[in-house]
Design a protein around this motif. Structure first.
Motif, PDB file in Angstrom:
ATOM      1  N   GLU A 134       0.847  -1.198   0.000  1.00 52.96           N
ATOM      2  CA  GLU A 134       0.000   0.000   0.000  1.00 52.96           C
ATOM      3  C   GLU A 134       0.883   1.248   0.000  1.00 52.96           C
ATOM      4  O   GLU A 134       1.143   1.871   1.028  1.00 52.96           O
ATOM      5  CB  GLU A 134      -0.928  -0.016   1.214  1.00 52.96           C
ATOM      6  N   LEU A 135       1.342   1.629  -1.171  1.00 54.96           N
ATOM      7  CA  LEU A 135       2.328   2.702  -1.285  1.00 54.96           C
ATOM      8  C   LEU A 135       1.676   4.072  -1.129  1.00 54.96           C
ATOM      9  O   LEU A 135       0.617   4.331  -1.695  1.00 54.96           O
ATOM     10  CB  LEU A 135       3.018   2.635  -2.639  1.00 54.96           C
ATOM     11  N   PRO A 136       2.317   4.987  -0.383  1.00 56.61           N
ATOM     12  CA  PRO A 136       1.854   6.379  -0.399  1.00 56.61           C
ATOM     13  C   PRO A 136       2.180   7.011  -1.742  1.00 56.61           C
ATOM     14  O   PRO A 136       2.984   6.495  -2.524  1.00 56.61           O
ATOM     15  CB  PRO A 136       2.661   7.024   0.734  1.00 56.61           C
ATOM     16  N   ASP A 137       1.559   8.146  -2.018  1.00 54.85           N
ATOM     17  CA  ASP A 137       1.835   8.846  -3.268  1.00 54.85           C
ATOM     18  C   ASP A 137       3.123   9.647  -3.202  1.00 54.85           C
ATOM     19  O   ASP A 137       3.747   9.906  -4.236  1.00 54.85           O
ATOM     20  CB  ASP A 137       0.672   9.801  -3.602  1.00 54.85           C
ATOM     21  N   LEU A 138       3.531  10.034  -1.985  1.00 50.67           N
ATOM     22  CA  LEU A 138       4.655  10.954  -1.855  1.00 50.67           C
ATOM     23  C   LEU A 138       5.327  10.750  -0.506  1.00 50.67           C
ATOM     24  O   LEU A 138       4.659  10.513   0.507  1.00 50.67           O
ATOM     25  CB  LEU A 138       4.147  12.402  -1.967  1.00 50.67           C
ATOM     26  N   LEU A 139       6.659  10.842  -0.507  1.00 55.76           N
ATOM     27  CA  LEU A 139       7.466  10.859   0.704  1.00 55.76           C
ATOM     28  C   LEU A 139       8.124  12.227   0.789  1.00 55.76           C
ATOM     29  O   LEU A 139       8.776  12.664  -0.172  1.00 55.76           O
ATOM     30  CB  LEU A 139       8.527   9.757   0.665  1.00 55.76           C
ATOM     31  N   VAL A 140       7.941  12.922   1.906  1.00 52.84           N
ATOM     32  CA  VAL A 140       8.493  14.264   2.092  1.00 52.84           C
ATOM     33  C   VAL A 140       9.513  14.207   3.219  1.00 52.84           C
ATOM     34  O   VAL A 140       9.177  13.882   4.362  1.00 52.84           O
ATOM     35  CB  VAL A 140       7.390  15.293   2.410  1.00 52.84           C
ATOM     36  N   MET A 141      10.767  14.504   2.887  1.00 55.04           N
ATOM     37  CA  MET A 141      11.868  14.524   3.853  1.00 55.04           C
ATOM     38  C   MET A 141      12.201  15.979   4.133  1.00 55.04           C
ATOM     39  O   MET A 141      12.755  16.677   3.288  1.00 55.04           O
ATOM     40  CB  MET A 141      13.070  13.775   3.301  1.00 55.04           C
ATOM     41  N   LEU A 142      11.864  16.439   5.366  1.00 52.62           N
ATOM     42  CA  LEU A 142      11.839  17.875   5.644  1.00 52.62           C
ATOM     43  C   LEU A 142      13.025  18.356   6.472  1.00 52.62           C
ATOM     44  O   LEU A 142      12.879  19.274   7.259  1.00 52.62           O
ATOM     45  CB  LEU A 142      10.542  18.229   6.358  1.00 52.62           C
ATOM     46  N   GLY A 143      14.179  17.754   6.275  1.00 51.54           N
ATOM     47  CA  GLY A 143      15.360  18.304   6.914  1.00 51.54           C
ATOM     48  C   GLY A 143      16.128  17.310   7.755  1.00 51.54           C
ATOM     49  O   GLY A 143      15.581  16.352   8.294  1.00 51.54           O
ATOM     50  N   ASP A 144      17.431  17.582   7.873  1.00 50.65           N
ATOM     51  CA  ASP A 144      18.343  16.711   8.614  1.00 50.65           C
ATOM     52  C   ASP A 144      18.298  15.293   8.076  1.00 50.65           C
ATOM     53  O   ASP A 144      18.203  14.310   8.813  1.00 50.65           O
ATOM     54  CB  ASP A 144      18.040  16.738  10.119  1.00 50.65           C
ATOM     55  N   GLN A 145      18.355  15.199   6.724  1.00 54.06           N
ATOM     56  CA  GLN A 145      18.497  13.880   6.093  1.00 54.06           C
ATOM     57  C   GLN A 145      19.829  13.255   6.488  1.00 54.06           C
ATOM     58  O   GLN A 145      19.956  12.033   6.566  1.00 54.06           O
ATOM     59  CB  GLN A 145      18.417  14.003   4.569  1.00 54.06           C
ATOM     60  N   VAL A 146      20.848  14.093   6.683  1.00 51.73           N
ATOM     61  CA  VAL A 146      22.147  13.640   7.169  1.00 51.73           C
ATOM     62  C   VAL A 146      22.578  14.575   8.292  1.00 51.73           C
ATOM     63  O   VAL A 146      22.133  15.717   8.379  1.00 51.73           O
ATOM     64  CB  VAL A 146      23.220  13.623   6.047  1.00 51.73           C
ATOM     65  N   TYR A 147      23.450  14.067   9.152  1.00 48.15           N
ATOM     66  CA  TYR A 147      24.016  14.861  10.248  1.00 48.15           C
ATOM     67  C   TYR A 147      25.509  15.029   9.986  1.00 48.15           C
ATOM     68  O   TYR A 147      26.303  14.151  10.297  1.00 48.15           O
ATOM     69  CB  TYR A 147      23.768  14.171  11.586  1.00 48.15           C
ATOM     70  N   ALA A 148      25.850  16.175   9.416  1.00 45.77           N
ATOM     71  CA  ALA A 148      27.245  16.431   9.064  1.00 45.77           C
ATOM     72  C   ALA A 148      28.102  16.773  10.278  1.00 45.77           C
ATOM     73  O   ALA A 148      29.333  16.783  10.178  1.00 45.77           O
ATOM     74  CB  ALA A 148      27.321  17.566   8.043  1.00 45.77           C
TER      75      ALA A 148
END
Length: 528
Positions: A134-148
């Motif tokens: 049951e796939l969503p239509d959209l994935l929203v990644m709103l920050g801090d995808q990585v921790y530099a």
């Protein structure tokens, strides 16, 4: 033979095409085969790393579950790997379900790390979707995808093997490339990001904690010997790994930086672009909007484009503010605004941040201003409330949308945010005796995906944000003679401090938001 390093990532999608992003081990031709359609691009090179962005044409007829696709490098099939469920592309013509979250550290999934970082909810969600389909239509990644700036032990070992000086943080493009590889290589997460279109936006840890908090912060960082390499590499890496996939094919076709890279520039044009984006934020707009069926998504840069002049602080410069006014309109079912930083904080914290900005700008004199600047950086008083002019402009703009002043009012105006390491819902309250649409405006916060606060910090946040800040914030706001905000709001659900993802289900008339941990539902609310 060329191999995949990262990807494929399914990024921008529309009715006719789907953007597939990959990183490869060496230069090659990248081919995406979706049904009977075949789309191909050659890689381009940035500082010794090789990438391709392929706009894959979709078949005229799509099966109900989507069209499975394959990826070839120089004619050899490299995706999907054996044993993995099919990855599919689908026309994105309607937005019925989106999933979003922020703040995800990339550490192993074994026992010790589960104790310190909790379960990776993005990974757990991927495993559930692999089973359910049951796939969503959209994935929203709103920050801090990585921790530099907060590296895992393995990443610290990688950095130490390359250099003996500098900080235990990411400094150059090579280290950023490794950071992204570790973030996006876990098989279930890799499958999810290859199957669901994704929109992304940075926050501070993608570059460094408290990035662009104030002019004083920038001045201090400018004196750090490795900082210029860090900011150029960080923005350059964001451009390659996140920003390119946010763009439509037409926008990428008009991008001079991508044109230079595809023409053989090994990264000099990108470095110059990144340096200019930091020094002259108005030279680039990272924000973007997407109309998906009858809904509009606006993704806002609340970090890089800030104006930090004391007394004239703003989240957005004049050009971006005008772009936002043009973009934020009615005549849609739902207006969805993504900002990594919450617009509607707990009201006490809102007043404290607005008071701090006023004192930093001299409301209580120079000595108090210096003290307030130290406090601003110490406890992260740098959300929309700490840029009060921008907050009030956005509040009035969204109220105009919700009340029908800017076209047919949407069923809801939804603000999606993260950053604060707890999740909650805040709802704008209508004025007494008036039906002006304000009850349609809601702030949905989901944070973190995987980076929980300790029990001590959770307790401190509860006390500071909900016990102390309420009466103290109101007192300080009056003492600084600040006007009341143009809207009133209340916390309608939460706070929850667990690792979580939020799901937003949309119909033409309603929205339902559900927060979930790896194994339980925290809450579900139907809006408006």
């Amino acid at each position: 033979m060329a191999q995949l390093v990262i990807g494929p990532l399914l990024r921008h999608a529309d009715a006719a095409s789907a953007t597939i992003w990959v990183e490869t081990t060496e230069p090659c031709a990248v081919t995406v085969l979706a049904g009977e359609t075949r789309s191909e691009e050659r890689t381009f090179t940035v500082h010794g790393h090789h990438y391709a962005v392929v706009d894959a044409a979709l078949p005229e007829v799509t099966p109900p579950g989507g069209t499975p696709y394959r990826v070839e490098l120089d004619g050899e099939v490299v995706w999907p790997p054996p044993g993995m469920p099919p990855t599919v592309v689908r026309p994105l013509t309607a937005l019925r379900r989106l999933v979003f979250g922020t703040c995800r550290t990339s550490v192993p999934h074994d026992g010790p790390y589960v104790l310190t970082h909790g379960v990776d909810v993005l990974r757990a969600h991927s495993l559930r979707l692999m089973e359910s389909g049951e796939l969503p239509d959209l994935l929203v990644m709103l920050g801090d995808q990585v921790y530099a700036d907060e590296l895992s032990p393995d990443m610290k070992d990688f950095v130490a093997a390359r250099r003996s000086d500098g900080p235990e943080e990411v400094v150059d493009f090579e280290e950023y490339a490794e950071l992204y590889r570790r973030a996006w290589s876990d098989p279930p997460v890799r499958w999810l990001m290859a199957t669901v279109p994704t929109l992304m936006m940075f926050d501070d840890h993608d570059i460094r904690d408290d990035w662009n908090t104030s002019a004083a912060w920038r001045e201090r960082m400018a004196g750090v010997p490795w900082w210029r390499r860090r900011i150029v590499s960080g923005l350059g890496a964001y451009y390659v790994y996140q920003h390119l996939g946010n763009l439509t094919a037409e926008e990428r076709g008009a991008d001079p930086v991508l044109a230079a890279l595809r023409a053989g520039d090994d990264g000099a044009a990108l470095d110059a672009f990144a340096a200019r984006a930091d020094a002259e934020p108005a030279s680039v707009r990272w924000s973007y909007r997407r109309d998906i069926g009858s809904n509009r998504v606006i993704m806002l840069d609340s970090r890089c484009g800030r104006v930090l002049t004391p007394g004239a602080r703003r989240i957005m410069d004049d050009d971006e503010r005008a772009w936002l006014e043009e973009s934020a309109t009615g005549d849609v079912d739902h207006l969805i605004v993504g900002s990594s930083l919450p617009v509607l904080l707990p009201t006490g914290i809102h007043h404290v941040e607005s008071w701090n900005e006023a004192v930093c700008d001299g409301a209580w004199g120079r000595r108090a201003a210096r003290w307030a600047e130290r406090l601003r950086q110490l406890v992260d008083l740098e959300h929309w409330a700490a840029f009060r002019g921008s907050f009030e402009h956005l509040a009035r703009l969204l109220t105009g949308v919700a009340s029908g002043e800017r076209g047919r009012p949407p069923a809801t105006v939804l603000l999606l945010s993260g950053d604060v390491h707890y999740s909650y819902l805040a709802s704008v309250r209508p004025k007494r005796g008036r039906r002006d649409g304000r009850g349609r405006i809601h702030q949905i916060v989901c944070s973190p995906i995987r980076n929980p606060l300790s029990r001590t910090l959770r307790l401190a946040n509860v006390v500071a944000s909900f016990a102390v800040a309420g009466p103290l914030g109101s007192l300080l706001a009056r003492a600084a003679r600040l006007p009341r905000p143009p809207i009133r709001w209340r916390l309608a659900a939460g706070p929850w401090f667990q690792n979580a993802l939020a799901t937003v289900d949309l119909t033409p008339d309603t929205a339902t938001v559900t927060w979930r941990t790896h194994d339980a539902e925290l809450g579900a609310i139907r809006l408006p």
